[in-house]
Motif scaffolding. Sequence first.
Motif, PDB file in Angstrom:
ATOM      1  N   GLN A 287       0.834  -1.194   0.000  1.00 20.38           N
ATOM      2  CA  GLN A 287       0.000   0.000   0.000  1.00 20.38           C
ATOM      3  C   GLN A 287       0.873   1.250   0.000  1.00 20.38           C
ATOM      4  OE1 GLN A 287      -3.184   0.145   2.925  1.00 20.38           O
ATOM      5  NE2 GLN A 287      -3.010  -2.057   3.263  1.00 20.38           N
ATOM      6  N   TRP A 288       0.320   2.315  -0.573  1.00 17.68           N
ATOM      7  CA  TRP A 288       0.956   3.619  -0.480  1.00 17.68           C
ATOM      8  C   TRP A 288       0.560   4.272   0.841  1.00 17.68           C
ATOM      9  CZ3 TRP A 288       4.004   6.256  -4.185  1.00 17.68           C
ATOM     10  CH2 TRP A 288       4.255   5.521  -5.365  1.00 17.68           C
ATOM     11  N   GLY A 289       1.436   5.106   1.356  1.00 20.78           N
ATOM     12  CA  GLY A 289       1.138   5.799   2.597  1.00 20.78           C
ATOM     13  C   GLY A 289       1.971   7.057   2.727  1.00 20.78           C
ATOM     14  N   TYR A 290       1.604   7.878   3.652  1.00 16.09           N
ATOM     15  CA  TYR A 290       2.355   9.103   3.926  1.00 16.09           C
ATOM     16  C   TYR A 290       1.882   9.625   5.278  1.00 16.09           C
ATOM     17  CZ  TYR A 290      -2.028  10.495   1.700  1.00 16.09           C
ATOM     18  OH  TYR A 290      -3.346  10.587   1.351  1.00 16.09           O
ATOM     19  N   TYR A 291       2.774  10.308   5.950  1.00 15.74           N
ATOM     20  CA  TYR A 291       2.369  10.921   7.210  1.00 15.74           C
ATOM     21  C   TYR A 291       3.312  12.058   7.572  1.00 15.74           C
ATOM     22  CZ  TYR A 291       5.922   7.760   9.321  1.00 15.74           C
ATOM     23  OH  TYR A 291       7.077   7.078   9.640  1.00 15.74           O
ATOM     24  N   ALA A 292       2.785  12.992   8.355  1.00 16.85           N
ATOM     25  CA  ALA A 292       3.582  14.044   8.985  1.00 16.85           C
ATOM     26  C   ALA A 292       3.726  13.687  10.457  1.00 16.85           C
ATOM     27  CB  ALA A 292       2.910  15.396   8.814  1.00 16.85           C
ATOM     28  N   PHE A 293       4.805  14.127  11.073  1.00 17.84           N
ATOM     29  CA  PHE A 293       5.024  13.755  12.458  1.00 17.84           C
ATOM     30  C   PHE A 293       5.727  14.885  13.210  1.00 17.84           C
ATOM     31  CE2 PHE A 293       8.675  12.242  10.034  1.00 17.84           C
ATOM     32  CZ  PHE A 293       9.764  12.687  10.779  1.00 17.84           C
ATOM     33  N   ALA A 294       5.561  14.846  14.519  1.00 12.18           N
ATOM     34  CA  ALA A 294       6.256  15.752  15.431  1.00 12.18           C
ATOM     35  C   ALA A 294       6.505  14.980  16.711  1.00 12.18           C
ATOM     36  CB  ALA A 294       5.432  17.005  15.712  1.00 12.18           C
ATOM     37  N   GLY A 295       7.654  15.225  17.339  1.00 17.23           N
ATOM     38  CA  GLY A 295       7.981  14.457  18.528  1.00 17.23           C
ATOM     39  C   GLY A 295       8.851  15.233  19.490  1.00 17.23           C
ATOM     40  N   ILE A 296       8.943  14.696  20.697  1.00 21.31           N
ATOM     41  CA  ILE A 296       9.795  15.252  21.731  1.00 21.31           C
ATOM     42  C   ILE A 296      10.437  14.099  22.487  1.00 21.31           C
ATOM     43  CG2 ILE A 296       7.856  15.405  23.365  1.00 21.31           C
ATOM     44  CD1 ILE A 296       9.246  17.862  24.565  1.00 21.31           C
ATOM     45  N   GLU A 297      11.701  14.273  22.845  1.00 20.19           N
ATOM     46  CA  GLU A 297      12.426  13.237  23.571  1.00 20.19           C
ATOM     47  C   GLU A 297      13.391  13.886  24.554  1.00 20.19           C
ATOM     48  OE1 GLU A 297      15.563   9.531  22.838  1.00 20.19           O
ATOM     49  OE2 GLU A 297      15.210  11.022  21.281  1.00 20.19           O
ATOM     50  N   GLY A 298      13.548  13.296  25.725  1.00 22.07           N
ATOM     51  CA  GLY A 298      14.523  13.736  26.703  1.00 22.07           C
ATOM     52  C   GLY A 298      15.499  12.625  27.017  1.00 22.07           C
ATOM     53  N   ARG A 299      16.786  12.996  27.187  1.00 27.34           N
ATOM     54  CA  ARG A 299      17.829  12.011  27.495  1.00 27.34           C
ATOM     55  C   ARG A 299      18.591  12.421  28.750  1.00 27.34           C
ATOM     56  NH1 ARG A 299      18.402  12.519  22.208  1.00 27.34           N
ATOM     57  NH2 ARG A 299      20.215  13.897  22.316  1.00 27.34           N
TER      58      ARG A 299
ATOM     59  N   ALA B 198      23.849  17.235  31.606  1.00 28.55           N
ATOM     60  CA  ALA B 198      23.332  15.940  32.054  1.00 28.55           C
ATOM     61  C   ALA B 198      21.992  15.606  31.413  1.00 28.55           C
ATOM     62  CB  ALA B 198      23.201  15.928  33.574  1.00 28.55           C
ATOM     63  N   PHE B 199      21.287  16.609  30.887  1.00 31.53           N
ATOM     64  CA  PHE B 199      19.985  16.375  30.266  1.00 31.53           C
ATOM     65  C   PHE B 199      19.948  17.088  28.923  1.00 31.53           C
ATOM     66  CE2 PHE B 199      15.568  17.422  29.357  1.00 31.53           C
ATOM     67  CZ  PHE B 199      14.966  16.180  29.514  1.00 31.53           C
ATOM     68  N   VAL B 200      19.516  16.367  27.892  1.00 29.17           N
ATOM     69  CA  VAL B 200      19.425  16.904  26.531  1.00 29.17           C
ATOM     70  C   VAL B 200      18.037  16.595  25.993  1.00 29.17           C
ATOM     71  CG1 VAL B 200      20.365  16.850  24.189  1.00 29.17           C
ATOM     72  CG2 VAL B 200      21.889  16.554  26.150  1.00 29.17           C
ATOM     73  N   ALA B 201      17.432  17.554  25.297  1.00 29.77           N
ATOM     74  CA  ALA B 201      16.104  17.364  24.721  1.00 29.77           C
ATOM     75  C   ALA B 201      16.154  17.534  23.213  1.00 29.77           C
ATOM     76  CB  ALA B 201      15.109  18.353  25.320  1.00 29.77           C
ATOM     77  N   ASP B 202      15.376  16.722  22.499  1.00 26.75           N
ATOM     78  CA  ASP B 202      15.209  16.820  21.056  1.00 26.75           C
ATOM     79  C   ASP B 202      13.750  17.124  20.730  1.00 26.75           C
ATOM     80  OD1 ASP B 202      17.835  16.184  20.656  1.00 26.75           O
ATOM     81  OD2 ASP B 202      17.476  14.237  19.712  1.00 26.75           O
ATOM     82  N   PHE B 203      13.548  18.028  19.777  1.00 28.36           N
ATOM     83  CA  PHE B 203      12.228  18.300  19.225  1.00 28.36           C
ATOM     84  C   PHE B 203      12.311  18.026  17.724  1.00 28.36           C
ATOM     85  CE2 PHE B 203      13.075  21.015  22.837  1.00 28.36           C
ATOM     86  CZ  PHE B 203      11.947  20.829  23.643  1.00 28.36           C
ATOM     87  N   THR B 204      11.392  17.223  17.197  1.00 28.65           N
ATOM     88  CA  THR B 204      11.490  16.784  15.807  1.00 28.65           C
ATOM     89  C   THR B 204      10.227  17.120  15.027  1.00 28.65           C
ATOM     90  OG1 THR B 204      10.649  14.569  16.340  1.00 28.65           O
ATOM     91  CG2 THR B 204      13.023  14.895  16.407  1.00 28.65           C
ATOM     92  N   LEU B 205      10.426  17.404  13.740  1.00 30.67           N
ATOM     93  CA  LEU B 205       9.349  17.610  12.791  1.00 30.67           C
ATOM     94  C   LEU B 205       9.744  16.902  11.494  1.00 30.67           C
ATOM     95  CD1 LEU B 205       8.751  21.459  13.219  1.00 30.67           C
ATOM     96  CD2 LEU B 205       7.236  19.655  14.052  1.00 30.67           C
TER      97      LEU B 205
END
Length: 258
Positions: free
Chosen positions: A176-188, A211-218
Amino acid sequence: PLLPNGTQRWGLALGQQIFTPANTQLLVPDPKDRPYAGWLYGAITVSSYNDRSYGAMELQLGVVGPSALGEQVQNNLHDMLNIDRALGWNYQLKDEPGVNLIWTRLWRFNMPIDAAKPDGWQYGFVPGVTASLGNVETYASAGVMARVGRNLNADFGPPRIRPALAGSGYFYPDDQWGYYAFAGIEGRAVLHDIFLDGNTWRDGPSVDKEAFVADFTLGAALIWPWGRLPYTHVFRTTECQGQGESFQFGSLSLSMRF
């Protein structure tokens, strides 16, 4: 990490990561900025998944230092593109064998936007946790990704360069064909990072890490019956003291089914 009654997969990978300070035109790098470093490694991954969960264990083996060929790859590419060379590679981390053992677990929750059209547009969430143990990187992380699009069951999110939450290296488009947009957040929470802390058993350049790093993704992903093409843009908080400000980078990957 293997799931009961899950479909099992394994994979092999070869990777290289290159790290430089912000100002690469200094013959003697700023001691308050991150040091030069290269990381060349091979990886083997064993994973399993079912409709809702994905688990993976990855073993990375390689070398940090001049033998990782970071200087040669970066400066030869800069020569090809007529870009100024990075001048401080004489002060990179020294050679050291590297090993990481990485455990990942992801969960997938997808729901149709229109209950009358379960094969139409969907939205969903992919929470996940990761732990890495090794002389290269030791950390624990947690995050969540939100997605909207079609055929979200094809994967558990796009692949990304670690230490980010990596999604699934495989995809299952089911013709199947597919597509999506996404956004996320992560802490390390970072206990050890050789690229900031310096060599484990030898003296060399280092900086005080955060000691703490955060990522924000699009980003967005396109899936067709034999391939997947995602683009991810990452906004990352500072990784070491004195870095000044957060930074951002993008990644584009192509996966093909054979």
